[in-house]
Design a protein around this motif. Structure first.
Motif: not given
Length: 64
Positions: A49-64
């Motif tokens: 989960n931690s790795l997925q959240v960080r990757a998602c944040m870096l790709a700007r795919l989540c949370w706007g």
């Protein structure tokens, strides 16, 4: 993404890592412990989960 810093944030220690490239594909394999022991099921899920959240944040795919 700095995988080691994500793991450090959740107190998971990297014992060793193997990094290979095959053509244009990279494969990283990390051997990790938590308090000196192999990860149990809940810790594996936390790491995932931690790795997925960080990757998602870096790709700007989540949370706007």
């Amino acid at each position: 993404m700095d995988v080691v810093s994500v793991l450090k944030d959740i107190n998971v220690n990297v014992v060793s890592a193997e990094i290979d490239t095959i053509g244009d594909e990279a494969r990283d394999e990390f051997f990790v412990t938590y308090h000196g022991e192999p990860l149990n099921g809940p810790m594996v899920q936390l790491v995932t989960n931690s790795l997925q959240v960080r990757a998602c944040m870096l790709a700007r795919l989540c949370w706007g």
